[in-house]
Design a protein around this motif. Structure first.
Motif, PDB file in Angstrom:
ATOM      1  N   UNK A 171       0.820  -1.211   0.000  1.00  0.00           N
ATOM      2  CA  UNK A 171       0.000   0.000   0.000  1.00  0.00           C
ATOM      3  C   UNK A 171       0.848   1.252   0.000  1.00  0.00           C
ATOM      4  N   UNK A 172       0.253   2.330  -0.493  1.00  0.00           N
ATOM      5  CA  UNK A 172       0.850   3.671  -0.435  1.00  0.00           C
ATOM      6  C   UNK A 172       2.099   3.829  -1.307  1.00  0.00           C
ATOM      7  N   UNK A 173       2.250   2.961  -2.297  1.00  0.00           N
ATOM      8  CA  UNK A 173       3.424   3.117  -3.170  1.00  0.00           C
ATOM      9  C   UNK A 173       3.065   3.570  -4.574  1.00  0.00           C
ATOM     10  N   UNK A 174       1.898   3.168  -5.048  1.00  0.00           N
ATOM     11  CA  UNK A 174       1.504   3.494  -6.420  1.00  0.00           C
ATOM     12  C   UNK A 174       0.107   4.086  -6.403  1.00  0.00           C
ATOM     13  N   UNK A 175      -0.453   4.317  -7.572  1.00  0.00           N
ATOM     14  CA  UNK A 175      -1.811   4.866  -7.641  1.00  0.00           C
ATOM     15  C   UNK A 175      -2.843   3.908  -7.053  1.00  0.00           C
ATOM     16  N   UNK A 176      -2.524   2.631  -7.150  1.00  0.00           N
ATOM     17  CA  UNK A 176      -3.416   1.573  -6.643  1.00  0.00           C
ATOM     18  C   UNK A 176      -2.554   0.624  -5.823  1.00  0.00           C
ATOM     19  N   UNK A 177      -3.154  -0.016  -4.826  1.00  0.00           N
ATOM     20  CA  UNK A 177      -2.420  -1.042  -4.058  1.00  0.00           C
ATOM     21  C   UNK A 177      -1.811  -2.038  -5.051  1.00  0.00           C
ATOM     22  N   UNK A 179      11.356  -5.052  -9.923  1.00  0.00           N
ATOM     23  CA  UNK A 179      11.027  -4.423 -11.201  1.00  0.00           C
ATOM     24  C   UNK A 179       9.619  -3.808 -11.177  1.00  0.00           C
ATOM     25  N   UNK A 180       8.724  -4.476 -10.459  1.00  0.00           N
ATOM     26  CA  UNK A 180       7.304  -4.066 -10.444  1.00  0.00           C
ATOM     27  C   UNK A 180       7.062  -2.812  -9.612  1.00  0.00           C
ATOM     28  N   UNK A 181       7.741  -2.726  -8.482  1.00  0.00           N
ATOM     29  CA  UNK A 181       7.427  -1.630  -7.560  1.00  0.00           C
ATOM     30  C   UNK A 181       8.175  -0.365  -7.974  1.00  0.00           C
ATOM     31  N   UNK A 182       7.402   0.561  -8.500  1.00  0.00           N
ATOM     32  CA  UNK A 182       7.980   1.849  -8.923  1.00  0.00           C
ATOM     33  C   UNK A 182       7.206   2.922  -8.157  1.00  0.00           C
ATOM     34  N   UNK A 183       7.653   3.246  -6.956  1.00  0.00           N
ATOM     35  CA  UNK A 183       6.843   4.141  -6.119  1.00  0.00           C
ATOM     36  C   UNK A 183       6.760   5.554  -6.680  1.00  0.00           C
ATOM     37  N   UNK A 184       5.612   6.158  -6.437  1.00  0.00           N
ATOM     38  CA  UNK A 184       5.458   7.564  -6.796  1.00  0.00           C
ATOM     39  C   UNK A 184       6.027   8.396  -5.646  1.00  0.00           C
ATOM     40  N   UNK A 185       6.479   9.611  -5.944  1.00  0.00           N
ATOM     41  CA  UNK A 185       6.986  10.457  -4.875  1.00  0.00           C
ATOM     42  C   UNK A 185       5.821  11.035  -4.099  1.00  0.00           C
ATOM     43  N   UNK A 186       5.901  10.939  -2.805  1.00  0.00           N
ATOM     44  CA  UNK A 186       4.866  11.539  -1.969  1.00  0.00           C
ATOM     45  C   UNK A 186       5.558  12.431  -0.976  1.00  0.00           C
ATOM     46  N   UNK A 235       7.355  11.355   1.252  1.00  0.00           N
ATOM     47  CA  UNK A 235       8.692  10.768   1.414  1.00  0.00           C
ATOM     48  C   UNK A 235       9.167  10.308   0.040  1.00  0.00           C
ATOM     49  N   UNK A 236      10.479  10.141  -0.087  1.00  0.00           N
ATOM     50  CA  UNK A 236      11.030   9.882  -1.419  1.00  0.00           C
ATOM     51  C   UNK A 236      10.640   8.503  -1.944  1.00  0.00           C
ATOM     52  N   UNK A 237      10.660   8.411  -3.265  1.00  0.00           N
ATOM     53  CA  UNK A 237      10.351   7.145  -3.922  1.00  0.00           C
ATOM     54  C   UNK A 237      11.388   6.086  -3.531  1.00  0.00           C
ATOM     55  N   UNK A 238      12.649   6.508  -3.390  1.00  0.00           N
ATOM     56  CA  UNK A 238      13.728   5.559  -3.052  1.00  0.00           C
ATOM     57  C   UNK A 238      13.467   4.953  -1.667  1.00  0.00           C
ATOM     58  N   UNK A 239      13.025   5.794  -0.737  1.00  0.00           N
ATOM     59  CA  UNK A 239      12.737   5.317   0.618  1.00  0.00           C
ATOM     60  C   UNK A 239      11.609   4.274   0.570  1.00  0.00           C
TER      61      UNK A 239
END
Ligand SMILES: Cc1cc2nc3c(=O)[nH]c(=O)nc-3n(C[C@H](O)[C@H](O)[C@H](O)COP(=O)(O)OP(=O)(O)OC[C@H]3O[C@@H](n4cnc5c(N)ncnc54)[C@H](O)[C@@H]3O)c2cc1C
Length: 272
Positions: free
Chosen positions: A204-210, A241-248, A250-254
């Protein structure tokens, strides 16, 4: 508020939803953050059918307007969902906020929604045209985009009764409690007769959708724990490869490194 509607009848609520441009209102804990004086609301939280928590042979069926407190204290509620609710908001919000509101708010940060994803819950939707049920994954079409028609309401969430005991759940927030998720993760892994029968994960909380990828989790299914250890590298690489977090905030890298650490911890907890 102009022309808001209160009813205790589901049929009447569906009729109003069909004929008026109303916004469904359950607990209002998301809606009231951006209260709109000109909006017309349809209040759902006094409709008994939408508050029931019951079971059939296969599913625990939670009414969309059951509040977190009601779900938390119900004997049918699986522990994985209770664990998420215990960490969700403060009791005052839990007394008002509903599981259906969490799902229909469409946020990838929804803490109960994450549990509905990892358990592959079904959603029962209704309108005055009729009803249909669909997997939660198909309900989310994108950020705040839902497969919910203008005349429909979410009626019920169906969670499978079996196979939820061996779970892992972690919510990472700015503090230990009362915080919106920065990253959340849930995993379920069941071993039967020495082989992995089910492996399910949700981020959760990484992309537009879980993020819920049964196709990747499938790599583990049918394997012994030793075989799963051999597959671990490939499995982690697929999620990497799948998890490409959006910046919120906190940083995407974190977010990415927290996701991968939680996934690894989930596997290690299961001896993989
Ligand atoms: C201080 C605070 C802390 C919070 N902490 C958390 C947290 O830790 N974790 C978390 O996940 N959330 C948190 N939230 C967000 C919120 O409480 C939850 O998302 C809650 O579940 C929303 O439910 P509700 O009944 O209040 O929804 P509402 O605000 O009534 O509705 C939310 C959305 O869903 C729609 N809707 C509601 N019910 C239906 C239905 N049956 N059919 C169709 N559409 C419907 C509404 O039209 C609206 O678009 C917090 C909110 C606040 C104010």
């Amino acid at each position: 508020m102009v022309n808001s509607y209160f009813t205790t009848s589901l049929d009447e609520a569906l009729e109003i939803r069909n004929t008026k441009p109303v916004i469904p209102y359950a607990g209002g804990t998301d809606l009231m953050i951006k209260a709109d004086d000109q909006a017309s609301y349809l209040f759902l939280n006094k409709i008994p059918e939408l508050k029931q928590i019951r079971e059939d042979e296969e599913y625990i069926r939670i009414g969309a307007c059951a509040t977190y407190s009601e779900v938390l204290h119900h004997r049918l509620t699986p522990q994985i969902l209770k664990d998420a609710i215990i960490e969700l908001a403060a009791p005052a919000i839990r007394n008002l906020g509903t599981v259906g509101g969490n799902v229909c708010n469409g946020s990838p940060k929804g803490d109960s929604a994450l549990i509905f994803f990892v358990t592959d819950a079904l959603l029962r939707l209704g309108s005055s045209r009729g009803e249909h049920t669909l997997p939660i994954k198909e309900f989310y079409l994108g950020r705040k985009k839902l497969a919910l028609q203008n005349d429909e309401l979410l009626l019920e969430i169906l969670i499978p009764k079996k196979g939820l005991e061996h779970y892992y759940y972690k919510k990472i927030g700015a503090r230990n409690a009362l915080a919106i998720s920065r990253v959340s993760f849930a995993g379920i892994l069941n071993v039967e007769e020495g082989r992995i029968k089910n492996c399910a994960t949700a981020f959760g909380a990484v992309s537009d959708v879980v993020v819920r990828r049964p196709d990747i989790d499938q790599m583990m299914i049918g394997k012994t724990i030793d075989e799963a250890k051999d597959t671990k590298k490939e499995y982690l690489a697929a999620y990497d490869e799948t998890i490409v977090p959006i910046r919120g905030r906190v940083s995407a890298e974190y977010r990415k490194s927290v996701c991968m650490n939680l996934l690894q911890d989930f596997l290690e907890t299961n001896g993989i």
